[in-house]
Design a protein around this motif. Structure first.
Motif, PDB file in Angstrom:
ATOM      1  N   ILE A   3       0.850  -1.183   0.000  1.00  0.00           N
ATOM      2  CA  ILE A   3       0.000   0.000   0.000  1.00  0.00           C
ATOM      3  C   ILE A   3       0.889   1.238   0.000  1.00  0.00           C
ATOM      4  O   ILE A   3       1.755   1.389   0.858  1.00  0.00           O
ATOM      5  N   LYS A   4       0.687   2.116  -0.979  1.00  0.00           N
ATOM      6  CA  LYS A   4       1.416   3.377  -1.072  1.00  0.00           C
ATOM      7  C   LYS A   4       0.465   4.495  -0.659  1.00  0.00           C
ATOM      8  O   LYS A   4      -0.649   4.581  -1.159  1.00  0.00           O
ATOM      9  N   LEU A   5       0.906   5.322   0.267  1.00  0.00           N
ATOM     10  CA  LEU A   5       0.092   6.429   0.760  1.00  0.00           C
ATOM     11  C   LEU A   5       0.661   7.750   0.273  1.00  0.00           C
ATOM     12  O   LEU A   5       1.874   7.954   0.285  1.00  0.00           O
ATOM     13  N   ILE A   6      -0.224   8.646  -0.136  1.00  0.00           N
ATOM     14  CA  ILE A   6       0.162   9.969  -0.632  1.00  0.00           C
ATOM     15  C   ILE A   6      -0.349  11.018   0.340  1.00  0.00           C
ATOM     16  O   ILE A   6      -1.533  11.025   0.693  1.00  0.00           O
ATOM     17  N   ASN A   7       0.538  11.918   0.755  1.00  0.00           N
ATOM     18  CA  ASN A   7       0.173  13.007   1.661  1.00  0.00           C
ATOM     19  C   ASN A   7      -0.621  14.050   0.879  1.00  0.00           C
ATOM     20  O   ASN A   7      -0.157  14.563  -0.134  1.00  0.00           O
ATOM     21  N   ILE A   8      -1.830  14.361   1.358  1.00  0.00           N
ATOM     22  CA  ILE A   8      -2.656  15.370   0.681  1.00  0.00           C
ATOM     23  C   ILE A   8      -2.794  16.624   1.537  1.00  0.00           C
ATOM     24  O   ILE A   8      -3.649  17.454   1.282  1.00  0.00           O
ATOM     25  N   GLY A   9      -1.949  16.755   2.548  1.00  0.00           N
ATOM     26  CA  GLY A   9      -1.923  17.954   3.373  1.00  0.00           C
ATOM     27  C   GLY A   9      -2.469  17.751   4.767  1.00  0.00           C
ATOM     28  O   GLY A   9      -3.371  16.946   4.979  1.00  0.00           O
ATOM     29  N   PHE A  10      -1.879  18.451   5.720  1.00  0.00           N
ATOM     30  CA  PHE A  10      -2.312  18.466   7.117  1.00  0.00           C
ATOM     31  C   PHE A  10      -2.311  17.076   7.741  1.00  0.00           C
ATOM     32  O   PHE A  10      -3.170  16.749   8.567  1.00  0.00           O
TER      33      PHE A  10
END
Length: 85
Positions: A3-10
């Motif tokens: 599973i790859k997670l992408i930071n979308i802020g905060f």
């Protein structure tokens, strides 16, 4: 498959494998997509009260609002995919 997670802020992250599109919220069709998702309770607002700058559409029909620019989210997604190769 990891599973790859992408930071979308905060401190919010989304699964990179589930993202279909990252778009700007400015056009009328995207505004309709946001309103329809809100009506269906499929809208996730991750802006923390800030201005929406990116709309992320997932394969589960969820619509995610982010205060980070679409180019930034796309770049994070591209960098993350490039890191696994």
């Amino acid at each position: 498959m990891s599973i790859k997670l992408i930071n979308i802020g905060f401190g919010n992250v989304v699964s990179a494998n589930r993202i279909i599109a990252i778009v700007s919220p400015e056009s009328a069709p995207i505004k309709r997509v946001i309103q329809e998702a809100r009506d269906r309770s499929m809208l996730i607002d991750a802006t923390y009260g800030r201005r929406t700058r990116a709309v992320i559409i997932s394969d589960s029909d969820h619509v995610i609002l982010s205060a980070v620019q679409p180019e930034t989210v796309g770049q994070r997604l591209t960098n993350d995919i490039g890191d696994e190769n």
